[in-house]
Scaffold this motif. Sequence first.
Motif, PDB file in Angstrom:
ATOM      1  N   GLY A 135      22.166  44.991  47.835  1.00 20.53           N
ATOM      2  CA  GLY A 135      22.236  46.241  47.072  1.00 20.53           C
ATOM      3  C   GLY A 135      21.617  46.101  45.695  1.00 20.53           C
ATOM      4  N   PHE A 136      21.937  44.996  45.032  1.00 25.20           N
ATOM      5  CA  PHE A 136      21.401  44.774  43.688  1.00 25.20           C
ATOM      6  C   PHE A 136      19.877  44.680  43.729  1.00 25.20           C
ATOM      7  N   GLN A 163      25.998  41.565  50.970  1.00 25.57           N
ATOM      8  CA  GLN A 163      25.761  43.004  50.744  1.00 25.57           C
ATOM      9  C   GLN A 163      25.499  43.293  49.267  1.00 25.57           C
ATOM     10  N   VAL A 164      26.230  42.590  48.412  1.00 25.57           N
ATOM     11  CA  VAL A 164      26.053  42.785  46.966  1.00 25.57           C
ATOM     12  C   VAL A 164      24.643  42.390  46.541  1.00 25.57           C
ATOM     13  N   GLU A 205      30.326  40.137  52.337  1.00 26.47           N
ATOM     14  CA  GLU A 205      30.476  40.982  51.151  1.00 26.47           C
ATOM     15  C   GLU A 205      29.498  40.530  50.055  1.00 26.47           C
ATOM     16  N   PHE A 222      28.715  42.694  37.982  1.00 26.75           N
ATOM     17  CA  PHE A 222      29.493  41.475  38.204  1.00 26.75           C
ATOM     18  C   PHE A 222      30.529  41.707  39.299  1.00 26.75           C
ATOM     19  N   VAL A 223      30.516  40.839  40.269  1.00 25.97           N
ATOM     20  CA  VAL A 223      31.453  40.944  41.381  1.00 25.97           C
ATOM     21  C   VAL A 223      32.121  39.603  41.621  1.00 25.97           C
ATOM     22  N   GLU A 224      33.452  39.621  41.738  1.00 29.83           N
ATOM     23  CA  GLU A 224      34.143  38.430  42.209  1.00 29.83           C
ATOM     24  C   GLU A 224      34.429  38.631  43.690  1.00 29.83           C
ATOM     25  N   ILE A 225      33.943  37.705  44.504  1.00 31.55           N
ATOM     26  CA  ILE A 225      34.134  37.817  45.949  1.00 31.55           C
ATOM     27  C   ILE A 225      35.434  37.112  46.328  1.00 31.55           C
ATOM     28  N   GLY A 238      18.284  48.057  44.359  1.00 29.33           N
ATOM     29  CA  GLY A 238      18.331  48.878  43.143  1.00 29.33           C
ATOM     30  C   GLY A 238      17.266  48.442  42.151  1.00 29.33           C
TER      31      GLY A 238
END
Lengths: 216, 398
Positions: free
Chosen positions: B381-382, B377-378, B374, B356-359, B385
């Motif tokens: 990457g996810f 990129q997340v 950003e 979980f990412v908050e941008i 993976g």
Amino acid sequence: MSPLDDNQPSARTASGNGIRTDLKLIAEMVEPGSRVLDVGCGDGALLAFLSRQKGVDGRGIELSMDGVHQCVVQGLSVIQGDAETDLKDYPPGAFDYVILSQTLQAMREPRTVLETMTRIGRRAIVSVPNFGYWRIRTQLLLTGRMPVTEKLGYQWWETPNIHFCTIKDFVVLAEEMGIRIERCMIVNRAGRVTGHAHSGLANLLGEQGVFLLRRD
Amino acid sequence: MSAPNPAAVPAEPATMPGHRVTLGVDKPMRLDSGAELGPFEVAYQTYGALNADRSNAILICHALTGDHYVLDQHPVTGKSGWWEMLVGPGKPVDTDRYFVICSNVIGGCMGSTGPKEIDPATGKPYGLGFPVITIGDMVRAQKLLVEHLGIDQLFCVIGGSMGGMQVLQWAVAYPESVFAAVPIATAARHSAQNIAFHEVGRQAIMADPDWAGGNYLLEGTRPHRGLAVARMAAHITYLSEPALHRKFGRNLQNRQTVTYGFDADFQVESYLRHQGITFVERFDANSYLYITRAMDYFDLAADYGGGTLSNAFRKDGKGTPVRFCLASFSSDWLFPTSESRAIVHALNAVAANVSFVEIRTDKGHDSFLLDEPEFHQVIRGFLEGCAEHRGLTRTSRP
């Protein structure tokens, strides 16, 4: 981040071919193929190391957005969150190991965090800086002021580390909470193991302690 | 407000790019309302190629007023694809590597069966005779499409806003058919505030005399004014106060002083009017009613968890096997971070695999459609993976 460390931006060593000493000690305690939650996982150095070297099913929680970003970008399962509010949802025994590296002293309620960790993990691994380390004691004794050293870079009014303890203090708290210390490594500045948790000498010579914990 | 071009009516589905398939032929699809729909059409578009073991499919779910033209030039507006920032060759959702599918939701107006299509039973447009549909029904139709394409398990389902609701619905209703799920800027239920905004939009449409009780297609009218107001109100919720201020401030529109009248004195007024006018050329008013309603009804915890969200992610006593990546945007007040965090907590409660990412951005809810490096990129990457865990090697690409 440790108050006894330099302000390291990364948990990786400068040479880039390994990880920080305390993380290596923690990694040694983790069984291959286990389920691991790294609390305050930073840039994911330990998680990546454990996934690669030990084939663990790794998860992380990290407060800083930059850290979370660096983790997720490399495919690690990490959530942005706070150890003091976001651990409580996990079911009991959700992980084989819950790891907290060099962060306990920055918690508002370290005891509650330890309790939660030993509930949601079958075992917990905690590394703490030792405030009983001789250099720290000496500085306080000789200067009469809060220790600020090369490796302890904060003034008292700016430090995020609000709950320092000594190795002895930690051992006493664990006993009070009914948490068994299954394994313990007290390491000196060079990263060499110097003694046992209950030894007064270790409490003097050890810069940090790494504890493998299990609730009785 | 100047009147929109009355000649601009949405293009006929048959002439639009993409594919169409008739589903629910043998057996009509049972809707959450209890009504049945079928046969019905689903318009969809695909990009990239399906690999030999059919394991590299990514389903994109579009938002309220979106469609399946992720990368194509839009057949009505001529604008470029709505998610070109994120999807395409070499992009985070890499069409050189993944087989990307996006379908127009049922109830929509870009080729899938919705209120403006002809009801075979009457030979007239459905209008309000179209059954009320839910997010669950939209996903049910997508499941039939995915089966039609011969895909047992989607590698990933991804979408923002209402698309994110569909992603969550997929993960809960068909966990074995989803390897990874990426719900973006979304919520597990529509909040009271969001239902309230939708109600304003619907009332604006229904207050327009040209709506004609929903029969405007037969009456030869179009509720353009009502639909434009609905869009204007909604559009504000997609932005943020700082973004509006940065873009327009209190600047005046082509004039030195205010006019002491109700013309569009301010640039922000002119901008909103433009948003309203251009929207009505590509969107059907009744579809707007139906799709906003579907969002209002969405409540995963109530529908699948007996009121507790974490139960929705549990099946046969075990936590969901789906790998999740949630993203929210700090200035999004329509689907704030707290909504994503509630989902993360529910997933934690079943020890699910979740990122979980908050941008950090000041661009509001619409950020998921914008250039947010950003965020991109997340997602990259996810997905990389997950591809590794799924065994999708780069060399196995078609």
